[in-house]
Design a protein around this motif. Structure first.
Motif, mmCIF file in Angstrom:
data_model
loop_
_atom_site.group_PDB
_atom_site.id
_atom_site.type_symbol
_atom_site.label_atom_id
_atom_site.label_comp_id
_atom_site.label_asym_id
_atom_site.label_seq_id
_atom_site.Cartn_x
_atom_site.Cartn_y
_atom_site.Cartn_z
ATOM 1 N N ARG A 50 0.824 -1.207 0.000
ATOM 2 C CA ARG A 50 0.000 0.000 0.000
ATOM 3 C C ARG A 50 0.862 1.263 0.000
ATOM 4 O O ARG A 50 0.512 2.266 -0.649
ATOM 5 N N THR B 67 -5.772 -4.928 -2.286
ATOM 6 C CA THR B 67 -4.318 -4.807 -2.182
ATOM 7 C C THR B 67 -3.623 -5.861 -3.032
ATOM 8 O O THR B 67 -3.828 -7.061 -2.838
ATOM 9 N N VAL C 207 -2.775 4.103 5.554
ATOM 10 C CA VAL C 207 -3.160 2.701 5.413
ATOM 11 C C VAL C 207 -4.056 2.339 6.582
ATOM 12 O O VAL C 207 -3.728 2.633 7.738
#
Length: 549
Positions: free
Chosen positions: A60, A91, A405
């Motif tokens: 990420r 992801t 994140v």
């Protein structure tokens, strides 16, 4: 070379520099060769699930495909929840999983690995033969990038010691940036925008480069619209005076008012899910133009008036050209009145949000404002899942979406801790801030402190310690039930963290909070810092939004 060496070399040749994992006979030789023969960096997690989360946190922040490796059977089953998290968060990552020998039906660790992986929503690929290592490796990386989800490469252990002639994997990723210069949908979108009197531009993490951000902002200024972001678009438009912040369930009062009164939303690179749309309250009755490079995202969460398939930045510039050619005036929504509203809100936010709490505790918003000032602005910010998130999302700033994140795709506690460690590996010389709850920290964070110490991560951990499972505490209180069962035993996280090799602090008052922030500013950047923030479980705001039945 042997197959395990070919896999390690293939990872390196495709640009993999970080490998997260836990040793087992199904992966140990690959990991060792990657570290020893290819000079790759191996991060030894304590738990296989943590290894997968670290790879996702790294992906990420780095903007690349993360890679983890685990052994067969229980090594893989330990990754199930993290794989679901990766699927739901979109992801891209590759998980190398050893598999038991097909010939040994009674192997104690034999399990249907394909069935387990596919049940999570992740992709599954089998290493078909020793001769197809290069092709199969390239395929899983390609799929992870294009499909934006975890892909598992299943590796039968009996292949690993077979001699093969090494072939370098060939991986060429497609150019997906495109724009429809002219179409009926584009005509309709321009018509909607031209007739709008209070448009708002909302951008998400699909606006994934400074160039795209600048293009979307040019568009917003051209139509004189204020801007807002989804949660995962956090960090966009930081310097724009008409930035409303996060749209949706955690939006502040000015943003809720402006977006609520708007007659048109132009959404770039965001899914417009129920959180960004404020449980649909901010989108109801509005004309919506959505721009996304993925056709599957157009109208997936919220019905839209017009969907434009294309790159957010390129499409924004194309729309500006159309507006200029048609000599369409701006809406006037960027005005002095809105500027004053935003200025007044930000000036008074701290006073309005920070409340007094019982002796021996501190207020979460007070903590959030203090941390915002203590850490450098160029940082990575990671949250776990829990009601404590609401106090930090609008207060802690980040420089761009890749610097934020969350471990909240699956709404599982215990996700943020390992994710933050992977993010910290990708952060370079920037500090990483993790905000987590005491329940999640106990679930998976404590054991991985050993990994954070071994990796000498510049990691600041704020444990919002309200001594309870917070959402359940609020849910039971709302139903006039005794919340005693939701309470947790008192734990001294600072001393536990010190035992692992971290620096540990406890905060029970405003004075101790200031001392802790001084410690943050002067911290040893090669030693994780864990701060146990004592919070009153009855004084945490926002949890009702999670707990309400």
């Amino acid at each position: 070379m042997k197959v395990y060496e070919a896999i390690a070399r293939g990872l390196s040749d495709m640009g993999c520099t970080e490998l997260f994992g836990v040793l087992g006979d199904g992966c140990v030789y690959i990991i060792d060769s990657f570290r020893r023969d290819c000079n790759g960096h191996y991060v030894a997690a304590v738990h296989e699930g943590s290894a997968v989360l670290m790879a996702q946190g790294w992906a990420r922040v780095a903007g690349k495909v993360g890679v983890a490796a685990v052994t067969h059977g229980p090594g893989l089953t330990n990754t199930i929840t993290p794989l679901v998290e990766g699927v739901k968060a979109g992801t891209p990552m590759v998980l190398l999983a050893g598999d038991t020998p097909a010939i040994d039906r009674e192997h104690a660790q034999n399990v249907n690995q394909r069935g387990l992986v596919e049940a999570t929503g992740a992709g599954f690929e089998m290493l078909r033969s020793p001769e197809t290592v290069a092709e199969d490796l390239a395929r899983v990386f390609y799929r992870a990038h294009v499909e934006r989800r975890p892909i598992v490469l299943n590796i039968p252990v009996e292949f690993q010691w077979v001699e093969v002639e090494y072939q370098k994997p060939y991986l060429r990723l497609p150019e997906t940036r495109s724009v429809i210069e002219s179409s009926t949908d584009m005509d309709d979108a321009i018509g909607i925008i031209a007739s709008s009197r209070l448009p708002v531009v909302i951008a998400g993490r699909g606006v994934d480069s400074p160039e795209a951000e600048a293009a979307v902002l040019r568009f917003a200024r051209r139509i004189e619209a204020p801007v807002a972001t989804s949660l995962r678009g956090k960090g966009l438009f930081n310097d724009d005076p008409f930035n409303l912040g996060i749209s949706g369930t955690v939006a502040h009062e000015v943003a809720l008012d402006v977006i609520g009164r708007s007659d048109c939303l132009i959404v770039f690179g965001a899914s417009l899910n129920k959180y960004t749309s404020g449980e649909r309250g901010l989108t109801r009755g509005k004309r919506i133009v959505q721009i996304n490079p993925l056709p599957s995202e157009l109208g997936r969460c919220t019905p839209v008036t017009v969907g434009l398939l294309g790159d957010p930045g390129l499409t924004a510039d194309a729309m500006v050209n159309w507006l200029d050619e048609a000599e369409i005036p701006g809406s006037g929504a960027r005005n002095d009145d809105l500027l004053q509203q935003l200025k007044t809100y930000h000036e008074k936010a701290r006073t309005k949000l920070v409340h007094s709490t019982p002796a021996g505790t501190v207020d979460l918003y007070e903590v959030a404002f203090a941390v915002e000032e203590a850490l450098p602005k160029d940082r990575v910010f990671v949250t776990g899942s829990g009601r404590f998130m609401f106090a930090f999302w609008n207060v802690i700033s980040v420089p761009n979406p890749r610097s934020y994140v969350d471990g909240n795709g699956f709404s599982s506690i215990g996700i943020g801790e390992a994710t933050a460690m992977g993010a910290a590996r990708a952060a370079g010389d920037r500090p990483t801030l993790l905000v987590t709850g005491d329940g999640g920290f106990m679930l998976s964070g404590l054991s991985e402190l050993a990994t954070a110490v071994a990796e000498q991560l510049d990691l600041v951990v704020i444990v919002a310690n309200d001594g309870s499972y917070g959402a359940e505490h609020i849910a039971m209180t709302m139903h006039n039930m005794d919340p005693d069962i939701s309470l947790l035993p008192s734990r001294d996280f600072a001393r536990i963290a010190e035992a692992f090799g971290c620096k540990g602090l406890t905060v029970t008052s405003s004075d101790e909070l200031q001392a802790a922030m001084n410690a943050v500013a002067t911290r040893d950047r090669k030693r994780p810092l864990v701060i146990d923030m004592k919070i009153d479980p009855a004084s945490v705001y926002g949890g009702a939004a999670i707990a309400r039945p």
